[in-house]
Every structure is written in C-alpha cells, then in structure tokens.
Design a protein around this motif. Structure first.
Motif, PDB file in Angstrom:
ATOM      1  N   PRO A   1      27.290  -7.843 -22.666  1.00 55.50           N
ATOM      2  CA  PRO A   1      26.792  -9.013 -23.415  1.00 55.50           C
ATOM      3  C   PRO A   1      25.289  -8.968 -23.650  1.00 55.50           C
ATOM      4  CG  PRO A   1      27.104  -9.581 -21.121  1.00 55.50           C
ATOM      5  CD  PRO A   1      27.561  -8.154 -21.253  1.00 55.50           C
ATOM      6  N   MET A   2      24.633  -7.870 -23.272  1.00 52.66           N
ATOM      7  CA  MET A   2      23.173  -7.822 -23.372  1.00 52.66           C
ATOM      8  C   MET A   2      22.685  -8.023 -24.802  1.00 52.66           C
ATOM      9  SD  MET A   2      20.467  -4.906 -22.108  1.00 52.66           S
ATOM     10  CE  MET A   2      21.152  -3.625 -23.181  1.00 52.66           C
ATOM     11  N   LYS A   3      23.251  -7.285 -25.763  1.00 51.30           N
ATOM     12  CA  LYS A   3      22.763  -7.359 -27.135  1.00 51.30           C
ATOM     13  C   LYS A   3      22.880  -8.765 -27.716  1.00 51.30           C
ATOM     14  CE  LYS A   3      24.999  -5.440 -30.638  1.00 51.30           C
ATOM     15  NZ  LYS A   3      25.534  -4.431 -31.577  1.00 51.30           N
ATOM     16  N   PRO A   4      24.037  -9.427 -27.644  1.00 47.09           N
ATOM     17  CA  PRO A   4      24.085 -10.797 -28.184  1.00 47.09           C
ATOM     18  C   PRO A   4      23.248 -11.793 -27.383  1.00 47.09           C
ATOM     19  CG  PRO A   4      26.167 -10.233 -27.115  1.00 47.09           C
ATOM     20  CD  PRO A   4      25.369  -8.968 -27.208  1.00 47.09           C
ATOM     21  N   THR A   5      23.128 -11.572 -26.066  1.00 46.72           N
ATOM     22  CA  THR A   5      22.298 -12.470 -25.259  1.00 46.72           C
ATOM     23  C   THR A   5      20.850 -12.422 -25.710  1.00 46.72           C
ATOM     24  OG1 THR A   5      23.743 -12.207 -23.333  1.00 46.72           O
ATOM     25  CG2 THR A   5      21.511 -12.987 -22.919  1.00 46.72           C
ATOM     26  N   MET A   6      20.390 -11.225 -26.075  1.00 48.45           N
ATOM     27  CA  MET A   6      19.005 -11.059 -26.532  1.00 48.45           C
ATOM     28  C   MET A   6      18.842 -11.321 -28.032  1.00 48.45           C
ATOM     29  SD  MET A   6      17.868 -10.443 -23.614  1.00 48.45           S
ATOM     30  CE  MET A   6      18.880 -10.189 -22.146  1.00 48.45           C
ATOM     31  N   ARG A   7      19.948 -11.687 -28.718  1.00 47.55           N
ATOM     32  CA  ARG A   7      19.967 -11.989 -30.143  1.00 47.55           C
ATOM     33  C   ARG A   7      19.699 -10.750 -30.993  1.00 47.55           C
ATOM     34  NH1 ARG A   7      16.312 -15.019 -28.105  1.00 47.55           N
ATOM     35  NH2 ARG A   7      14.759 -14.318 -29.621  1.00 47.55           N
ATOM     36  N   GLY A   8      20.326  -9.649 -30.631  1.00 48.93           N
ATOM     37  CA  GLY A   8      20.272  -8.463 -31.479  1.00 48.93           C
ATOM     38  C   GLY A   8      19.408  -7.357 -30.909  1.00 48.93           C
ATOM     39  N   LEU A   9      19.626  -6.147 -31.448  1.00 50.20           N
ATOM     40  CA  LEU A   9      18.890  -4.979 -30.972  1.00 50.20           C
ATOM     41  C   LEU A   9      17.390  -5.103 -31.207  1.00 50.20           C
ATOM     42  CD1 LEU A   9      21.224  -2.058 -32.160  1.00 50.20           C
ATOM     43  CD2 LEU A   9      20.982  -2.989 -29.854  1.00 50.20           C
ATOM     44  N   GLU A  10      17.013  -5.787 -32.285  1.00 48.34           N
ATOM     45  CA  GLU A  10      15.592  -5.902 -32.611  1.00 48.34           C
ATOM     46  C   GLU A  10      14.831  -6.735 -31.590  1.00 48.34           C
ATOM     47  OE1 GLU A  10      17.799  -9.222 -34.743  1.00 48.34           O
ATOM     48  OE2 GLU A  10      18.089  -7.079 -34.307  1.00 48.34           O
ATOM     49  N   ASN A  11      15.557  -7.475 -30.751  1.00 50.47           N
ATOM     50  CA  ASN A  11      14.905  -8.317 -29.743  1.00 50.47           C
ATOM     51  C   ASN A  11      15.007  -7.754 -28.333  1.00 50.47           C
ATOM     52  OD1 ASN A  11      13.933 -10.572 -31.339  1.00 50.47           O
ATOM     53  ND2 ASN A  11      16.089 -11.062 -31.693  1.00 50.47           N
ATOM     54  N   LEU A  12      15.473  -6.526 -28.194  1.00 49.05           N
ATOM     55  CA  LEU A  12      15.546  -5.940 -26.859  1.00 49.05           C
ATOM     56  C   LEU A  12      14.149  -5.731 -26.274  1.00 49.05           C
ATOM     57  CD1 LEU A  12      18.431  -3.301 -27.165  1.00 49.05           C
ATOM     58  CD2 LEU A  12      18.528  -5.652 -26.316  1.00 49.05           C
ATOM     59  N   GLN A  13      13.255  -5.177 -27.069  1.00 50.14           N
ATOM     60  CA  GLN A  13      11.897  -4.945 -26.565  1.00 50.14           C
ATOM     61  C   GLN A  13      11.144  -6.240 -26.264  1.00 50.14           C
ATOM     62  OE1 GLN A  13      10.052  -1.824 -29.196  1.00 50.14           O
ATOM     63  NE2 GLN A  13       9.463  -1.027 -27.209  1.00 50.14           N
TER      64      GLN A  13
END
Length: 369
Positions: free
Chosen positions: A242-254
């Motif tokens: 669930p990491m990617k949706p929790t962070m609201r997308g790949l662009e918000n991982l960093q």
C-alpha cells in the motif's frame, strides 16, 4: 498447431482434472512427473506440515497466550484509550506506567509507533513491549494513527504530531519526564516518526506546537521510499504494497522520504560541510530546528526492509552535524528486535542498547557503516 499436439494437451488437461477430482490412479501419475505424489513426497509434505504445527505450538502459541494474558490483565487500565485528538476515529493512545510511578521521580518516556505497512496495526498489539519497558522503570506511550485507505501520508503525519504534542503537554501528570522523551517506531512507524521530525525541522511554520524529542530510535525503518520501491519491485511485491497509494503516487515517494529531507537541508544550507564526529570534535548542527539524537537499528537478515535504508539515512544525518548512530544486529530479521523486547530477553544486544539509551542517556556516536 498439429492435431497430435492438441490431443496431447487435451489428454494432459484431462489427467489434471482427474487428479484434482481425487481420482487415485498410479498409472496416471507416471505420465505427469510434475504432479506425481509418490510415498516419499507425501512423507516429506507431512513432515513439513507437522514441523509447521510444532513451530506454531512451541514458539508462537506460548507468546500469543502470554500477550493475550497481558491484554486481559490490563483490560480496565485507567490510562487506556486516551484521546490525543478529536479529529479522527483512531486518535487514541495508551499509557503504561512503571510500578514505582508514584515514587515522586519523573520517569523517561518511550513513545512507540507501530508498523504494519501503513494499512494495518494497532496499539494493543504491543502491550508486551510496554510491559517490558515498565519493568525497567520506563513509562511507555503506545500510539495509533489513521491507516490507509481511510487516510494518506499527510493525515498520518498530522496524527503522529498530534500524539507527540499531547504527550508533551500531559505526560508529566502521569509521572513522565518531558525532557526525556524518546520516539521509538518500527517499520512504517519508524518512517512516520522520522518524517514528522524532519518536516517539523524543514517547515516549522506548519507546526503550531513544536515538540522536542531527546531521541529517535528507529527499528527496521524504510527512510528512502524511492529506493524501497525499487527493492519491492525486484521482489515483485510493489503492487501488493500500500506504499504507493498511501504516498499518493510514485511522484510523491521522495517528498515523503526522511532521507530526502536530510539531503534537502544539506543542499540548501549556507553553512559549510561539517567535520566528522568520529574525530571527537564538537560540531554545530546545520539545521537549528533539528536537535534530536538518532539511533537507527536494523537486522542484517531483514528481507522486508533492507538495512541499507538505515545506513543511508544515518550517513545523511551525520552530514548535518547531528548525533546519529547506525547499529546493525546479526541474525535479526524484520521484527526480531521487537520480539526480543516482548519476550524480555534482557541480554539481547538491541534490548541492552535501547535501555542504555533511554535510562542512562547514552550519546550516539557515528561509525562509518
């Protein structure tokens, strides 16, 4: 495709159907080596089933019984389910006090934030951890936060900061020392705690109430989410996480990585690069709003979150002039450090290190990983 090939495929499908329907035909097995179940195979399968049951009954079942007993024993605890905020449904915390809490002394405080991949976990799961800390005179606060999909990363950070603010303002009433508050988080909980600390330092204007922590103790935390996503991709589990949706997308991982904000502070600081702590020289931290001590603990057998996540975060914090120490433990997997606490293994290195940090005020010393 020739008729002979089609006939063979149909024959194989027919045999598989017969196998799944429970037809026992030893001649059929001889034509399907991949599905053959001879006597030896059955013995091996039964052996592993028995070993699995034995492992559960011998290792896990006693732990589960003991944890449930602790939960039952504290079922009417007066400092359970305290609301630290009225904003969201899961904004509750529990306070566990040492037996000598009424001796007139203030006790060090550990605020524990659970993991669970940002979409699972609960404070009551860690009652055994709180009980172990109480045995050593440490007051423990177990917090919980909004989980995905009910909330995303910004909501979680708000919850964690609200829990820290409540603890700062109220823990002295329960025998805690506000000057000796340590945040301890495991896995996703370590990430949330570190990110809260870093964002409070970078964006102090966004946090009305500033919370000063004596130290941060991170257990098996993923601090660089972009690198962690690459690791999950290599394992083939990135779509299950669930990491990617929790962070609201790949662009918000960093932007939601503590390591990223440590680099941001370094690159945008007018001060020169700091000297190495290992030389024993006193160094002024680059960021005036970041005064926390950091201990990053990780097992070298962690296959869930690679220990390189802690290594890189420690290196970045060291460049900021912060007291930081990376501690790697041999033969420890993702949750083993927690289990050492919950089982009261007082001679365990991570347990001894944590107790020395919290009760004796040890100062971290950076060592090149």
């Amino acid at each position: 495709m020739g008729s002979t090939t089609i006939k063979r495929k149909r024959a194989k499908q027919s045999r598989i159907s017969e196998l799944l329907s429970g037809v026992e035909d030893e001649n059929m097995y001889s034509h399907l080596p991949g599905l053959k179940h001879n006597f030896t195979d059955r013995v091996i399968l039964m052996f592993w089933v028995i070993m699995g049951m034995a492992w559960f009954n011998i290792i896990l079942l006693p732990k589960l019984i003991r944890y449930l007993w602790l939960l039952y024993r504290n079922r009417n605890h007066p400092t359970w389910n305290i609301r630290y905020s009225d904003r969201r449904e899961r904004n509750y915390l529990d306070i566990y006090q040492p037996k000598n809490v009424d001796d007139g002394r203030s006790h060090p405080v550990v605020i524990f934030c659970h993991g669970g991949g940002w979409d699972s976990g609960d404070k009551w799961h860690y009652v055994a951890l709180a009980d172990a800390l109480n045995h050593k005179g440490i007051l423990c606060v177990l917090i919980q936060y909004t989980l995905y999909p009910q909330g995303t990363i910004d909501v979680m950070i708000e919850d964690v900061h609200a829990a820290l603010t409540w603890t700062k303002n109220n823990i002295s009433k329960h025998g805690g020392d506000v000057k000796r508050m340590y945040f301890m988080g495991h896995s996703a909980g370590a990430h949330l705690g570190a990110l809260t600390i870093m964002k409070q330092a970078v964006f102090p204007e966004l946090f009305k109430d500033k919370v000063h922590l004596e130290g941060f103790i991170g257990l098996s935390g993923p601090y660089d989410l972009r690198e962690y996503y690459i690791y999950e991709h290599k394992r083939g589990v990135e779509h299950l996480s669930p990491m990617k949706p929790t962070m609201r997308g790949l662009e918000n991982l960093q932007p939601n990585s503590p390591t990223f904000w440590a680099k941001h502070i370094r690159h945008n600081s007018p001060k020169p690069a700091r000297r190495n702590q290992a030389e024993g020289k006193k160094v002024e931290p680059i960021c005036p709003h970041l005064k926390c001590k950091f201990w990053l603990m990780h097992g070298n057998r962690d296959l869930t979150v690679p220990h390189e996540c802690s290594v890189q975060f420690a290196k970045e914090l060291e460049t900021l002039g912060l007291p930081v120490q990376y501690i790697e433990y041999d033969k420890r997997a993702h949750s083993d450090i927690l289990f050492d606490f919950m089982d009261k293994q007082w001679d365990s290195p991570p347990v001894q290190d944590t107790l020395n940090i919290v009760t004796k005020g040890y100062t971290p010393r950076f060592q090149q990983p």
